[in-house]
Design a protein around this motif. Structure first.
Motif, PDB file in Angstrom:
ATOM      1  N   ALA A 178       0.782  -1.159  -0.071  1.00  0.00           N
ATOM      2  CA  ALA A 178       0.048  -0.031   0.041  1.00  0.00           C
ATOM      3  C   ALA A 178       0.799   1.212  -0.163  1.00  0.00           C
ATOM      4  O   ALA A 178       2.024   1.396   0.768  1.00  0.00           O
ATOM      5  CB  ALA A 178      -0.833   0.111   1.287  1.00  0.00           C
ATOM      6  N   GLY A 179       0.475   2.182  -0.828  1.00  0.00           N
ATOM      7  CA  GLY A 179       0.990   3.594  -0.830  1.00  0.00           C
ATOM      8  C   GLY A 179       2.197   3.652  -1.882  1.00  0.00           C
ATOM      9  O   GLY A 179       2.663   4.839  -2.165  1.00  0.00           O
ATOM     10  N   GLN A 180       2.338   2.449  -2.585  1.00  0.00           N
ATOM     11  CA  GLN A 180       3.469   2.333  -3.751  1.00  0.00           C
ATOM     12  C   GLN A 180       2.668   2.641  -4.969  1.00  0.00           C
ATOM     13  O   GLN A 180       1.628   2.927  -4.984  1.00  0.00           O
ATOM     14  CB  GLN A 180       4.152   1.048  -3.773  1.00  0.00           C
ATOM     15  N   SER A 181       3.354   2.915  -6.280  1.00  0.00           N
ATOM     16  CA  SER A 181       2.763   3.341  -7.476  1.00  0.00           C
ATOM     17  C   SER A 181       3.018   2.144  -8.450  1.00  0.00           C
ATOM     18  O   SER A 181       4.137   1.501  -8.489  1.00  0.00           O
ATOM     19  CB  SER A 181       3.682   4.540  -8.002  1.00  0.00           C
ATOM     20  N   VAL A 182       2.192   2.018  -9.270  1.00  0.00           N
ATOM     21  CA  VAL A 182       2.140   0.855 -10.373  1.00  0.00           C
ATOM     22  C   VAL A 182       1.979   1.752 -11.625  1.00  0.00           C
ATOM     23  O   VAL A 182       1.073   2.487 -11.972  1.00  0.00           O
ATOM     24  CB  VAL A 182       1.269   0.004  -9.896  1.00  0.00           C
ATOM     25  N   LEU A 183       2.603   1.186 -12.497  1.00  0.00           N
ATOM     26  CA  LEU A 183       2.615   1.740 -14.148  1.00  0.00           C
ATOM     27  C   LEU A 183       2.160   0.249 -14.784  1.00  0.00           C
ATOM     28  O   LEU A 183       3.158  -0.544 -14.727  1.00  0.00           O
ATOM     29  CB  LEU A 183       3.654   2.149 -14.760  1.00  0.00           C
ATOM     30  N   TYR A 213      -1.028   3.668  -6.065  1.00  0.00           N
ATOM     31  CA  TYR A 213      -1.346   4.742  -7.183  1.00  0.00           C
ATOM     32  C   TYR A 213      -1.200   4.247  -8.584  1.00  0.00           C
ATOM     33  O   TYR A 213       0.071   3.735  -8.924  1.00  0.00           O
ATOM     34  CB  TYR A 213      -0.506   5.921  -6.766  1.00  0.00           C
ATOM     35  N   VAL A 214      -2.196   4.103  -9.344  1.00  0.00           N
ATOM     36  CA  VAL A 214      -2.179   3.348 -10.654  1.00  0.00           C
ATOM     37  C   VAL A 214      -2.123   4.393 -11.833  1.00  0.00           C
ATOM     38  O   VAL A 214      -2.798   5.228 -12.015  1.00  0.00           O
ATOM     39  CB  VAL A 214      -3.199   2.633 -10.604  1.00  0.00           C
ATOM     40  N   ILE A 215      -0.928   4.111 -12.807  1.00  0.00           N
ATOM     41  CA  ILE A 215      -0.957   4.609 -14.125  1.00  0.00           C
ATOM     42  C   ILE A 215      -1.201   3.684 -15.021  1.00  0.00           C
ATOM     43  O   ILE A 215      -0.616   2.605 -15.053  1.00  0.00           O
ATOM     44  CB  ILE A 215       0.487   5.275 -14.151  1.00  0.00           C
ATOM     45  N   GLY A 216      -1.930   3.935 -16.107  1.00  0.00           N
ATOM     46  CA  GLY A 216      -2.316   2.921 -16.980  1.00  0.00           C
ATOM     47  C   GLY A 216      -1.848   3.322 -18.493  1.00  0.00           C
ATOM     48  O   GLY A 216      -2.003   4.738 -18.506  1.00  0.00           O
ATOM     49  N   THR A 217      -1.274   2.633 -19.211  1.00  0.00           N
ATOM     50  CA  THR A 217      -1.034   3.316 -20.524  1.00  0.00           C
ATOM     51  C   THR A 217      -1.454   2.491 -21.672  1.00  0.00           C
ATOM     52  O   THR A 217      -2.539   1.065 -21.470  1.00  0.00           O
ATOM     53  CB  THR A 217       0.669   2.775 -21.012  1.00  0.00           C
ATOM     54  N   GLY A 218      -1.797   3.217 -22.946  1.00  0.00           N
ATOM     55  CA  GLY A 218      -2.613   2.406 -24.011  1.00  0.00           C
ATOM     56  C   GLY A 218      -2.551   3.585 -25.189  1.00  0.00           C
ATOM     57  O   GLY A 218      -1.936   4.585 -25.123  1.00  0.00           O
TER      58      GLY A 218
END
Length: 305
Positions: free
Chosen positions: A145-150, A172-177
């Motif tokens: 928890a508290g980390q970031s994911v791409l 914290y979530v970053i999605g690409t596309g």
């Protein structure tokens, strides 16, 4: 029974055909499952396990497909934990005949109970996508928890699971596309969206975990996004580039009854949504797999149609 088979590796998806096959017997620790729905990954025709056994010998004609939902119809000697008539879902062994058939022989340990309020089509969409996301994030990526994911390929079957599970875990979530994927990615839980055609991927640097489903140049550039102590997780083979001060992990998803049960429970209580694209019948499966249209989500074959 009806089944899809492949015999010619050079033909790829175009070499699939629907035929009649004998129903499989149940070996020790096996069960026979009447398949109601099967998930399918288009790259299966590129996997060595589709064509050879563990000793490297040709095993064609083979039945592809490795995700299923169905009903147990027979128990092999020594089988425990399952009963006749039980609804199940699971991930079939890579080196055995698969799930694009009316019946499959499968080790009991590769199956989990499918609750009565979860549709077979939904169940068949979960094993590879759900377990890949779960194992990549928590087992190999050690997400906290508290980390970031791409998450690359965030609008796809695996990527959408990655985003939802990561967000539920407090990341914290970053999605690409692509640009057309923006709203879908945000709807599946991304806090931010990166358009790989228009935006600067490098602006997303400093993340704790990159989950790669693409490989190639995107994977190489992604290694530089990982902060010190972070992890690049990939499912497309060994990483071609590694984070300077972090880890790179490649893995192949494995069957896990407990993890799959956790995933199903999240679907039941609304914490997790499936990403099903095209649903077709077994009779139309070959045409579905060979369609030139862009795939949006998991392709599922409803065997009982």
């Amino acid at each position: 029974m009806k089944a899809i088979i492949v015999t010619d590796q050079t033909a790829g998806l175009a070499g699939m055909k629907l035929t009649e096959r004998p129903e499989p017997p149940a070996a020790i620790n096996d069960v026979i499952v009447q398949v109601h729905a099967s998930g399918f990954v288009p790259t299966e025709t590129d996997w060595p396990s589709t064509w050879i056994d563990r000793s490297g010998r040709d095993r064609t004609p083979s039945v592809p497909g490795h995700e299923l939902a169905g009903v147990v119809t027979a128990l092999g000697y020594g089988t425990t934990g399952l009963t006749l008539g039980q609804r199940v879902l699971g991930l079939a062994d890579w080196y055995r005949d698969g799930t694009l058939a009316e019946y499959i022989a499968i080790e009991a340990r590769n199956l989990a109970p499918l609750p009565g309020d979860v549709d077979f089509t939904v169940g068949a969409s979960l094993p590879i996508s759900g377990l890949t996301a779960w194992q990549g994030l928590f087992q190999h990526g050690h997400l906290q928890a508290g980390q970031s994911v791409l998450a690359h390929g965030a609008a796809g079957a695996v990527g959408s699971m990655v985003m939802q599970l990561a967000r539920e875990a407090g990341a914290y979530v970053i999605g690409t596309g692509r640009a057309a994927d923006r709203q879908k990615v945000l709807d599946f839980g991304a806090h931010e969206f990166v358009d790989l055609d228009q935006d600067a991927l490098e602006d997303a640097s400093g993340v704790d975990l990159v989950f790669d489903v693409i490989g190639g140049d995107i994977q190489k550039r992604s290694a530089g996004l990982v902060r010190t102590g972070g992890t690049l997780v990939t499912i497309v083979g060994p990483a071609e580039a590694r984070p300077t001060d972090g880890r790179a992990v490649d893995f192949v998803v494995e069957a896990d009854r407990i993890q799959l049960s956790e995933i199903v429970q999240r679907v039941r209580d609304g914490r997790l949504r499936t990403n099903i694209g095209n649903v077709s019948s077994l009779d139309k499966a070959v045409a579905t797999f060979n369609s030139t249209e862009r795939r949006a989500g998991k392709t599922v074959i409803d065997i009982r149609l």
